[in-house]
Motif scaffolding. Structure first.
Motif, PDB file in Angstrom:
ATOM      1  N   ALA A 215       6.092   2.138   2.743  1.00 23.45           N
ATOM      2  CA  ALA A 215       6.258   0.898   3.509  1.00 23.45           C
ATOM      3  C   ALA A 215       7.017  -0.085   2.633  1.00 23.45           C
ATOM      4  CB  ALA A 215       4.906   0.314   3.889  1.00 23.45           C
ATOM      5  N   VAL A 216       7.647  -1.060   3.255  1.00 23.99           N
ATOM      6  CA  VAL A 216       8.377  -2.070   2.483  1.00 23.99           C
ATOM      7  C   VAL A 216       7.952  -3.479   2.890  1.00 23.99           C
ATOM      8  CG1 VAL A 216      10.418  -0.615   2.112  1.00 23.99           C
ATOM      9  CG2 VAL A 216      10.324  -2.126   4.103  1.00 23.99           C
ATOM     10  N   GLY A 217       8.157  -4.413   1.969  1.00 24.02           N
ATOM     11  CA  GLY A 217       7.937  -5.825   2.290  1.00 24.02           C
ATOM     12  C   GLY A 217       6.696  -6.409   1.644  1.00 24.02           C
ATOM     13  N   GLY A 218       6.604  -7.730   1.737  1.00 21.74           N
ATOM     14  CA  GLY A 218       5.457  -8.436   1.173  1.00 21.74           C
ATOM     15  C   GLY A 218       5.799  -9.888   0.976  1.00 21.74           C
TER      16      GLY A 218
ATOM     17  N   ILE B 269       0.815  -1.215   0.000  1.00 19.23           N
ATOM     18  CA  ILE B 269       0.000   0.000   0.000  1.00 19.23           C
ATOM     19  C   ILE B 269       0.855   1.274   0.000  1.00 19.23           C
ATOM     20  CG2 ILE B 269      -1.989  -1.086   1.148  1.00 19.23           C
ATOM     21  CD1 ILE B 269      -1.085   0.390   3.747  1.00 19.23           C
TER      22      ILE B 269
ATOM     23  N   ASN C  93      -5.817   3.203   4.380  1.00 17.08           N
ATOM     24  CA  ASN C  93      -6.014   4.509   4.998  1.00 17.08           C
ATOM     25  C   ASN C  93      -4.737   5.333   4.773  1.00 17.08           C
ATOM     26  OD1 ASN C  93      -6.397   6.674   6.662  1.00 17.08           O
ATOM     27  ND2 ASN C  93      -6.896   5.495   8.486  1.00 17.08           N
TER      28      ASN C  93
ATOM     29  N   GLU D 133      13.227  -5.169   4.008  1.00 26.85           N
ATOM     30  CA  GLU D 133      13.464  -4.451   5.276  1.00 26.85           C
ATOM     31  C   GLU D 133      14.907  -3.951   5.383  1.00 26.85           C
ATOM     32  OE1 GLU D 133      11.915  -7.356   4.947  1.00 26.85           O
ATOM     33  OE2 GLU D 133       9.889  -6.811   5.577  1.00 26.85           O
TER      34      GLU D 133
ATOM     35  N   HIS E 106       2.667   1.744  10.109  1.00 28.84           N
ATOM     36  CA  HIS E 106       2.196   0.479   9.535  1.00 28.84           C
ATOM     37  C   HIS E 106       3.125  -0.067   8.450  1.00 28.84           C
ATOM     38  CE1 HIS E 106       0.907   2.419   5.791  1.00 28.84           C
ATOM     39  NE2 HIS E 106       0.255   3.323   6.481  1.00 28.84           N
ATOM     40  N   GLY E 107       2.917  -1.342   8.111  1.00 26.31           N
ATOM     41  CA  GLY E 107       3.690  -1.976   7.054  1.00 26.31           C
ATOM     42  C   GLY E 107       2.997  -1.879   5.704  1.00 26.31           C
ATOM     43  N   SER E 108       3.337  -2.805   4.811  1.00 25.50           N
ATOM     44  CA  SER E 108       2.869  -2.701   3.423  1.00 25.50           C
ATOM     45  C   SER E 108       1.478  -3.311   3.226  1.00 25.50           C
ATOM     46  CB  SER E 108       3.869  -3.396   2.504  1.00 25.50           C
ATOM     47  OG  SER E 108       3.993  -4.754   2.901  1.00 25.50           O
ATOM     48  N   ALA E 109       0.893  -3.879   4.289  1.00 26.21           N
ATOM     49  CA  ALA E 109      -0.487  -4.392   4.278  1.00 26.21           C
ATOM     50  C   ALA E 109      -0.835  -5.150   2.994  1.00 26.21           C
ATOM     51  CB  ALA E 109      -1.476  -3.245   4.511  1.00 26.21           C
ATOM     52  N   PRO E 110      -0.102  -6.227   2.682  1.00 26.95           N
ATOM     53  CA  PRO E 110      -0.359  -6.942   1.418  1.00 26.95           C
ATOM     54  C   PRO E 110      -1.781  -7.473   1.313  1.00 26.95           C
ATOM     55  CG  PRO E 110       1.281  -8.104   2.788  1.00 26.95           C
ATOM     56  CD  PRO E 110       1.019  -6.795   3.442  1.00 26.95           C
ATOM     57  N   ASP E 111      -2.443  -7.682   2.476  1.00 26.83           N
ATOM     58  CA  ASP E 111      -3.813  -8.218   2.434  1.00 26.83           C
ATOM     59  C   ASP E 111      -4.808  -7.247   1.802  1.00 26.83           C
ATOM     60  OD1 ASP E 111      -3.230  -6.634   4.710  1.00 26.83           O
ATOM     61  OD2 ASP E 111      -4.907  -7.461   5.849  1.00 26.83           O
ATOM     62  N   ILE E 112      -4.488  -5.951   1.776  1.00 20.71           N
ATOM     63  CA  ILE E 112      -5.440  -4.997   1.180  1.00 20.71           C
ATOM     64  C   ILE E 112      -4.822  -4.202   0.031  1.00 20.71           C
ATOM     65  CG2 ILE E 112      -6.876  -4.730   3.263  1.00 20.71           C
ATOM     66  CD1 ILE E 112      -5.342  -2.030   3.722  1.00 20.71           C
TER      67      ILE E 112
ATOM     68  N   LEU F 103      -3.925   1.361  13.336  1.00 25.22           N
ATOM     69  CA  LEU F 103      -2.587   1.414  12.752  1.00 25.22           C
ATOM     70  C   LEU F 103      -2.535   2.379  11.557  1.00 25.22           C
ATOM     71  CD1 LEU F 103       0.021  -0.131  13.343  1.00 25.22           C
ATOM     72  CD2 LEU F 103      -0.784  -1.968  11.878  1.00 25.22           C
TER      73      LEU F 103
ATOM     74  N   LEU G  45      15.286  -0.327   4.414  1.00 21.49           N
ATOM     75  CA  LEU G  45      14.888   0.618   5.452  1.00 21.49           C
ATOM     76  C   LEU G  45      15.942   0.679   6.558  1.00 21.49           C
ATOM     77  CD1 LEU G  45      12.826   2.454   6.761  1.00 21.49           C
ATOM     78  CD2 LEU G  45      11.487   0.452   7.404  1.00 21.49           C
TER      79      LEU G  45
HETATM   80  P1  NAD Z   1       0.979  -4.285   8.406  1.00 23.07           P
HETATM   81  O1  NAD Z   1       1.148  -3.020   9.197  1.00 23.07           O
HETATM   82  O2  NAD Z   1       1.363  -4.202   6.985  1.00 23.07           O
HETATM   83  O3  NAD Z   1      -0.546  -4.763   8.499  1.00 23.07           O
HETATM   84  C1  NAD Z   1      -1.186  -5.180   9.720  1.00 23.07           C
HETATM   85  C2  NAD Z   1      -2.715  -5.077   9.547  1.00 23.07           C
HETATM   86  O4  NAD Z   1      -3.099  -3.696   9.555  1.00 23.07           O
HETATM   87  C3  NAD Z   1      -3.212  -5.636   8.229  1.00 23.07           C
HETATM   88  O5  NAD Z   1      -4.457  -6.265   8.424  1.00 23.07           O
HETATM   89  C4  NAD Z   1      -3.367  -4.430   7.339  1.00 23.07           C
HETATM   90  O6  NAD Z   1      -4.364  -4.574   6.351  1.00 23.07           O
HETATM   91  C5  NAD Z   1      -3.733  -3.348   8.343  1.00 23.07           C
HETATM   92  N1  NAD Z   1      -3.234  -2.026   7.920  1.00 23.07           N
HETATM   93  C6  NAD Z   1      -1.957  -1.602   7.989  1.00 23.07           C
HETATM   94  N2  NAD Z   1      -1.858  -0.375   7.497  1.00 23.07           N
HETATM   95  C7  NAD Z   1      -3.078  -0.004   7.115  1.00 23.07           C
HETATM   96  C8  NAD Z   1      -3.606   1.169   6.508  1.00 23.07           C
HETATM   97  N3  NAD Z   1      -2.846   2.248   6.208  1.00 23.07           N
HETATM   98  N4  NAD Z   1      -4.917   1.222   6.233  1.00 23.07           N
HETATM   99  C9  NAD Z   1      -5.722   0.177   6.537  1.00 23.07           C
HETATM  100  N5  NAD Z   1      -5.292  -0.961   7.102  1.00 23.07           N
HETATM  101  C10 NAD Z   1      -3.979  -1.060   7.389  1.00 23.07           C
HETATM  102  O7  NAD Z   1       1.826  -5.407   9.157  1.00 23.07           O
HETATM  103  P2  NAD Z   1       2.103  -6.926   8.723  1.00 23.07           P
HETATM  104  O8  NAD Z   1       0.882  -7.499   8.066  1.00 23.07           O
HETATM  105  O9  NAD Z   1       2.657  -7.569   9.917  1.00 23.07           O
HETATM  106  O10 NAD Z   1       3.267  -6.845   7.646  1.00 23.07           O
HETATM  107  C11 NAD Z   1       3.069  -6.840   6.236  1.00 23.07           C
HETATM  108  C12 NAD Z   1       4.396  -6.546   5.543  1.00 23.07           C
HETATM  109  O11 NAD Z   1       4.846  -5.237   5.905  1.00 23.07           O
HETATM  110  C13 NAD Z   1       5.497  -7.522   5.959  1.00 23.07           C
HETATM  111  O12 NAD Z   1       6.280  -7.788   4.815  1.00 23.07           O
HETATM  112  C14 NAD Z   1       6.299  -6.737   6.964  1.00 23.07           C
HETATM  113  O13 NAD Z   1       7.636  -7.140   7.023  1.00 23.07           O
HETATM  114  C15 NAD Z   1       6.184  -5.321   6.423  1.00 23.07           C
HETATM  115  N6  NAD Z   1       6.335  -4.264   7.424  1.00 23.07           N
HETATM  116  C16 NAD Z   1       6.958  -3.138   6.985  1.00 23.07           C
HETATM  117  C17 NAD Z   1       7.080  -2.054   7.843  1.00 23.07           C
HETATM  118  C18 NAD Z   1       7.718  -0.809   7.295  1.00 23.07           C
HETATM  119  O14 NAD Z   1       7.853  -0.655   6.106  1.00 23.07           O
HETATM  120  N7  NAD Z   1       8.085   0.137   8.143  1.00 23.07           N
HETATM  121  C19 NAD Z   1       6.548  -2.096   9.135  1.00 23.07           C
HETATM  122  C20 NAD Z   1       5.880  -3.261   9.533  1.00 23.07           C
HETATM  123  C21 NAD Z   1       5.766  -4.335   8.669  1.00 23.07           C
END
Ligand code: NAD
Length: 367
Positions: A74-77, A14, A299, A90, A286-292, A261, A93
């Motif tokens: 954000a990075v990762g996936g 995202i 957001n 990561e 927050h991270g890269s939220a690959p699920d959405i 988050l 970063l």
């Molecule tokens: P995540 O923060 O990406 O997501 C956690 C949950 O919060 C998910 O259900 C996601 O859909 C939701 N979410 C996060 N940000 C959102 C937003 N802006 N709007 C709406 N919903 C949001 O954490 P994760 O799932 O543990 O990690 C996913 C990837 O991101 C992994 O590859 C991880 O290594 C990486 N990561 C990167 C960073 C960074 O770039 N600083 C920080 C944390 C995780």
């Protein structure tokens, strides 16, 4: 005066989606407030690996060292999970944080009234909350030597070392006092001076640095008591400064006081550059939220508020930062909600771009 420079690193998942919304805000400040930035964009994380075979190209690293501020998405996936540790997204970063020597990590915990119901704490405990945790980021027990898992007799022993030099404590303390001067002039330092020598030194050095800031009311608290006070009555704090390990825990705790988050910005600051501005990296928590990713559900507010922090801490535009934060507050008060903010009381659902457009409209209404 030269135009301030900004390097944008959207990253993965995202990251690029939320950054498009930040670009709308940056354009708005140029068009409507005559506040221009020299903006460059580059790859980081998996996106950089796909193109260059490394999560951070040397040219990007060099550019990050030169600009007034870096803004990262954000990075990762999952696509990169099987990569060798040395080229994982990561690492890009981590390299930025390390080579820019970003020792002071700022994590605000701010509760917008419209979202007070999202907190797991009672509404009156969190409504209007606005505190800042300053975490030391480049030293302490995550880096101290010796470290490792060793054989001792007929069993293994795991060792990490909490180590802080006076200068490491002094520079993060100074950054926290400077911040307190720009806010409510109250600073609480947290350590475990009751059981750790590094905590005794921490307390002494913070007290010494405080003599240069007579206007700031300095207090000290043991970090475990601090955790209790943060959940009991967080509004008693303004700025908190603490070490890397305690800061890791306390900033996550404080962040969750406020709910989602998708709302949390952060800044990591280093030493002042020749122009007096600190080296700076701004990014959502927050991270890269690959699920959405790719569904218009993300957001963008955490990333937009990270840019507001850049306005305040890198570009001396505190009034405009407040304007942007007020625009976010207004949009939330009007009931607009991305999916992550949709609580039982409902609201008007908006997409990532819908939220960005609404914030731009609220900025328009502010002038
Ligand atoms: P995540 O923060 O990406 O997501 C956690 C949950 O919060 C998910 O259900 C996601 O859909 C939701 N979410 C996060 N940000 C959102 C937003 N802006 N709007 C709406 N919903 C949001 O954490 P994760 O799932 O543990 O990690 C996913 C990837 O991101 C992994 O590859 C991880 O290594 C990486 N990561 C990167 C960073 C960074 O770039 N600083 C920080 C944390 C995780």
């Amino acid at each position: 005066m030269t135009t301030p420079s900004l390097l944008i690193l959207p990253g993965d998942g995202i990251g690029p989606e939320v950054m498009i919304e930040v670009r709308k805000i940056i354009d708005w400040f140029g068009a409507k407030r005559d506040l221009h930035f020299d903006v460059a964009e580059a790859l980081v994380g998996g996106a950089a690996y796909d193109k260059h075979g490394t999560p951070l190209h040397d040219d990007t690293m060099a550019r990050a060292q030169e600009v007034d501020a870096v803004l990262l998405g954000a990075v990762g996936g999952p696509k990169y999970d099987a990569l060798d540790f040395s080229v994982k997204p990561e690492r890009g970063l981590l390299r930025l944080r390390k080579e820019m020597d970003l020792f002071s990590n700022l994590r605000p915990a701010q509760c917008f009234d419209a979202l007070a119901d999202f907190s797991s704490l009672k509404k009156d405990v969190v409504a209007g909350l606005d505190i800042m945790i300053v975490r030391e980021l480049t030293s302490g027990v995550y880096f101290g030597e010796p470290r490792g898992i060793f054989e001792e007799g007929n069993e293994r022993v795991g060792i990490n070392t909490q180590r802080y030099t006076e200068s490491e404590i002094a520079r993060v303390a100074k950054s926290a006092f400077e911040l307190a001067m720009k806010r409510g002039k109250k600073l609480c330092s947290m350590e475990k001076a009751n059981v750790m020598e590094s905590g005794i030194l921490w307390r002494e050095v913070v007290t010494e640095v405080g003599r240069d800031y007579p206007e700031v009311e300095l207090s000290h608290m043991y970090a475990d008591a601090g955790a209790m006070q943060l959940t009991r009555w967080p509004k008693q704090f303004d700025v908190i400064v603490t070490d890397n390990l305690f800061g890791d825990l306390l900033s996550d705790l404080a962040a969750m006081l406020t709910g989602s988050l998708g709302m949390l910005p952060s800044a990591s600051l280093g030493a002042p550059m020749a122009n007096g501005r600190p080296k700076a990296l701004y990014e959502p928590v927050h991270g890269s939220a690959p699920d959405i990713a790719g569904q218009g559900k993300a957001n963008p507010i955490a990333c937009i508020l990270s840019f507001a922090m850049a306005l305040r801490y890198s570009f001396d535009q505190g009034t405009e930062a407040t304007r942007l934060e007020a625009a976010v507050e207004r949009v939330l008060a009007e009931g607009l909600r991305t999916a992550d903010l949709m609580g039982p009381e409902g609201g008007q659902p908006v997409s990532t771009s819908g939220m960005g457009d609404a914030i731009v409209a609220a900025l328009d209404a502010s002038i």
